[in-house]
Design a protein around this motif. Structure first.
Motif, PDB file in Angstrom:
ATOM      1  N   ALA A  21      14.408 -71.215 -34.366  1.00  0.00           N
ATOM      2  CA  ALA A  21      14.778 -72.430 -35.071  1.00  0.00           C
ATOM      3  C   ALA A  21      15.324 -73.417 -34.040  1.00  0.00           C
ATOM      4  N   GLU A  22      15.508 -74.672 -34.437  1.00  0.00           N
ATOM      5  CA  GLU A  22      16.044 -75.683 -33.526  1.00  0.00           C
ATOM      6  C   GLU A  22      17.182 -76.406 -34.233  1.00  0.00           C
ATOM      7  N   ILE A  23      18.162 -76.835 -33.457  1.00  0.00           N
ATOM      8  CA  ILE A  23      19.280 -77.605 -33.991  1.00  0.00           C
ATOM      9  C   ILE A  23      19.419 -78.856 -33.135  1.00  0.00           C
ATOM     10  N   ILE A  24      19.759 -79.975 -33.770  1.00  0.00           N
ATOM     11  CA  ILE A  24      19.878 -81.239 -33.052  1.00  0.00           C
ATOM     12  C   ILE A  24      21.176 -81.915 -33.469  1.00  0.00           C
ATOM     13  N   THR A  25      21.797 -82.613 -32.521  1.00  0.00           N
ATOM     14  CA  THR A  25      23.029 -83.363 -32.774  1.00  0.00           C
ATOM     15  C   THR A  25      22.816 -84.806 -32.335  1.00  0.00           C
ATOM     16  N   ALA A  26      23.184 -85.755 -33.169  1.00  0.00           N
ATOM     17  CA  ALA A  26      23.118 -87.172 -32.802  1.00  0.00           C
ATOM     18  C   ALA A  26      24.397 -87.520 -32.042  1.00  0.00           C
ATOM     19  N   LEU A  27      24.245 -87.934 -30.802  1.00  0.00           N
ATOM     20  CA  LEU A  27      25.404 -88.269 -29.978  1.00  0.00           C
ATOM     21  C   LEU A  27      25.826 -89.727 -30.139  1.00  0.00           C
ATOM     22  N   GLU A  28      24.865 -90.605 -30.367  1.00  0.00           N
ATOM     23  CA  GLU A  28      25.120 -92.033 -30.546  1.00  0.00           C
ATOM     24  C   GLU A  28      24.096 -92.606 -31.501  1.00  0.00           C
ATOM     25  N   GLY A  29      24.439 -93.688 -32.166  1.00  0.00           N
ATOM     26  CA  GLY A  29      23.477 -94.404 -33.002  1.00  0.00           C
ATOM     27  C   GLY A  29      22.993 -93.585 -34.172  1.00  0.00           C
ATOM     28  N   THR A  30      21.740 -93.865 -34.588  1.00  0.00           N
ATOM     29  CA  THR A  30      21.128 -93.143 -35.696  1.00  0.00           C
ATOM     30  C   THR A  30      19.808 -92.551 -35.233  1.00  0.00           C
ATOM     31  N   LEU A  31      19.376 -91.511 -35.923  1.00  0.00           N
ATOM     32  CA  LEU A  31      18.154 -90.820 -35.562  1.00  0.00           C
ATOM     33  C   LEU A  31      17.531 -90.244 -36.818  1.00  0.00           C
ATOM     34  N   GLU A  32      16.259 -90.613 -37.088  1.00  0.00           N
ATOM     35  CA  GLU A  32      15.570 -90.036 -38.234  1.00  0.00           C
ATOM     36  C   GLU A  32      14.898 -88.743 -37.797  1.00  0.00           C
ATOM     37  N   VAL A  33      15.189 -87.672 -38.508  1.00  0.00           N
ATOM     38  CA  VAL A  33      14.637 -86.356 -38.207  1.00  0.00           C
ATOM     39  C   VAL A  33      14.009 -85.789 -39.469  1.00  0.00           C
ATOM     40  N   GLY A  34      13.195 -84.781 -39.318  1.00  0.00           N
ATOM     41  CA  GLY A  34      12.618 -84.162 -40.496  1.00  0.00           C
ATOM     42  C   GLY A  34      11.685 -83.024 -40.154  1.00  0.00           C
ATOM     43  N   PHE A  35      11.233 -82.344 -41.207  1.00  0.00           N
ATOM     44  CA  PHE A  35      10.265 -81.272 -41.059  1.00  0.00           C
ATOM     45  C   PHE A  35       9.410 -81.212 -42.318  1.00  0.00           C
ATOM     46  N   VAL A  36       8.308 -80.468 -42.232  1.00  0.00           N
ATOM     47  CA  VAL A  36       7.383 -80.309 -43.356  1.00  0.00           C
ATOM     48  C   VAL A  36       7.366 -78.839 -43.745  1.00  0.00           C
ATOM     49  N   THR A  37       7.654 -78.565 -45.022  1.00  0.00           N
ATOM     50  CA  THR A  37       7.636 -77.185 -45.493  1.00  0.00           C
ATOM     51  C   THR A  37       6.192 -76.695 -45.597  1.00  0.00           C
ATOM     52  N   SER A  38       5.999 -75.404 -45.547  1.00  0.00           N
ATOM     53  CA  SER A  38       4.657 -74.860 -45.686  1.00  0.00           C
ATOM     54  C   SER A  38       4.415 -74.272 -47.073  1.00  0.00           C
ATOM     55  N   ASN A  39       5.499 -73.976 -47.772  1.00  0.00           N
ATOM     56  CA  ASN A  39       5.347 -73.342 -49.062  1.00  0.00           C
ATOM     57  C   ASN A  39       6.435 -73.844 -49.999  1.00  0.00           C
ATOM     58  N   PRO A  40       6.156 -74.295 -51.169  1.00  0.00           N
ATOM     59  CA  PRO A  40       4.875 -74.202 -51.850  1.00  0.00           C
ATOM     60  C   PRO A  40       4.004 -75.453 -51.727  1.00  0.00           C
ATOM     61  N   ASN A  41       4.561 -76.586 -51.313  1.00  0.00           N
ATOM     62  CA  ASN A  41       3.776 -77.815 -51.473  1.00  0.00           C
ATOM     63  C   ASN A  41       3.793 -78.747 -50.265  1.00  0.00           C
ATOM     64  N   ASN A  42       4.019 -78.261 -49.072  1.00  0.00           N
ATOM     65  CA  ASN A  42       4.036 -79.106 -47.869  1.00  0.00           C
ATOM     66  C   ASN A  42       4.926 -80.335 -48.050  1.00  0.00           C
ATOM     67  N   LYS A  43       6.127 -80.110 -48.505  1.00  0.00           N
ATOM     68  CA  LYS A  43       7.088 -81.184 -48.756  1.00  0.00           C
ATOM     69  C   LYS A  43       7.710 -81.649 -47.441  1.00  0.00           C
ATOM     70  N   GLN A  44       7.817 -82.969 -47.280  1.00  0.00           N
ATOM     71  CA  GLN A  44       8.475 -83.526 -46.100  1.00  0.00           C
ATOM     72  C   GLN A  44       9.956 -83.724 -46.419  1.00  0.00           C
ATOM     73  N   ILE A  45      10.800 -83.178 -45.569  1.00  0.00           N
ATOM     74  CA  ILE A  45      12.248 -83.309 -45.734  1.00  0.00           C
ATOM     75  C   ILE A  45      12.771 -84.096 -44.539  1.00  0.00           C
ATOM     76  N   THR A  46      13.375 -85.266 -44.801  1.00  0.00           N
ATOM     77  CA  THR A  46      13.867 -86.116 -43.720  1.00  0.00           C
ATOM     78  C   THR A  46      15.311 -86.522 -43.976  1.00  0.00           C
ATOM     79  N   LYS A  47      15.967 -86.924 -42.901  1.00  0.00           N
ATOM     80  CA  LYS A  47      17.343 -87.408 -43.000  1.00  0.00           C
ATOM     81  C   LYS A  47      17.606 -88.325 -41.814  1.00  0.00           C
ATOM     82  N   VAL A  48      18.374 -89.352 -42.045  1.00  0.00           N
ATOM     83  CA  VAL A  48      18.821 -90.212 -40.955  1.00  0.00           C
ATOM     84  C   VAL A  48      20.188 -89.707 -40.516  1.00  0.00           C
TER      85      VAL A  48
END
Length: 149
Positions: free
Chosen positions: A106-133
């Motif tokens: 797995a991977e973990i990320i930390t925002a040190l400054e400003g903003t950063l949009e991150v996300g991933f796509v699930t594989s099951n059940p419906n290839n849902k995109q999960i994002t967060k700023v």
């Protein structure tokens, strides 16, 4: 007798078809990169373990401001084995932004400054995109095996 042989054969074939998955132990405790070395294991050659220092596992460049005068308004400071030799052969890096995936970690990320949009796509059940700023100080975890950015 024939039934016993058939039963034994069935059990033997069943046991032979079972796959065991495990994470193998590393070949050595550490393999600090030695760009001048010629013997490579799984990355760059390993430095002699007796000459390994704390600085081989430390990087101090993330506090420097990057050039954000680009269409994305962001800057990436790559931290790979070229900048940080200690994680050689561990398969880790920092600062890689294009969509990617890891099959065993797995991977973990930390925002040190400003903003950063991150996300991933699930594989099951419906290839849902999960994002967060993320805001300064926020942390986000990407599950193992999923395409993320």
């Amino acid at each position: 007798m024939a039934k016993q042989i058939l039963l034994f054969s069935t059990v033997a074939l069943t046991l032979c078809s079972v796959a065991f998955a495990f994470e193998p132990s590393p070949l050595q405790d550490l393999c600090v990169a030695d760009p001048s070395g010629s013997t490579r294991v799984n990355g760059l050659a390993c430095k002699n373990p007796t000459s390994v220092q704390a600085n081989d596992f430390s990087f101090n460049g993330l506090h420097l401001a990057g050039n954000t005068a680009n269409p994305f308004g962001s800057a990436v400071t790559p931290v790979t084995v070229a900048q940080l030799s200690g994680p050689n052969t561990l398969g880790i890096s920092m600062g890689i932004i294009p969509p990617h995936t890891y099959t065993r970690v797995a991977e973990i990320i930390t925002a040190l400054e400003g903003t950063l949009e991150v996300g991933f796509v699930t594989s099951n059940p419906n290839n849902k995109q999960i994002t967060k700023v993320l805001q300064k100080g926020d942390v986000f975890v990407f599950p193992v095996g999923l395409i993320h950015f």
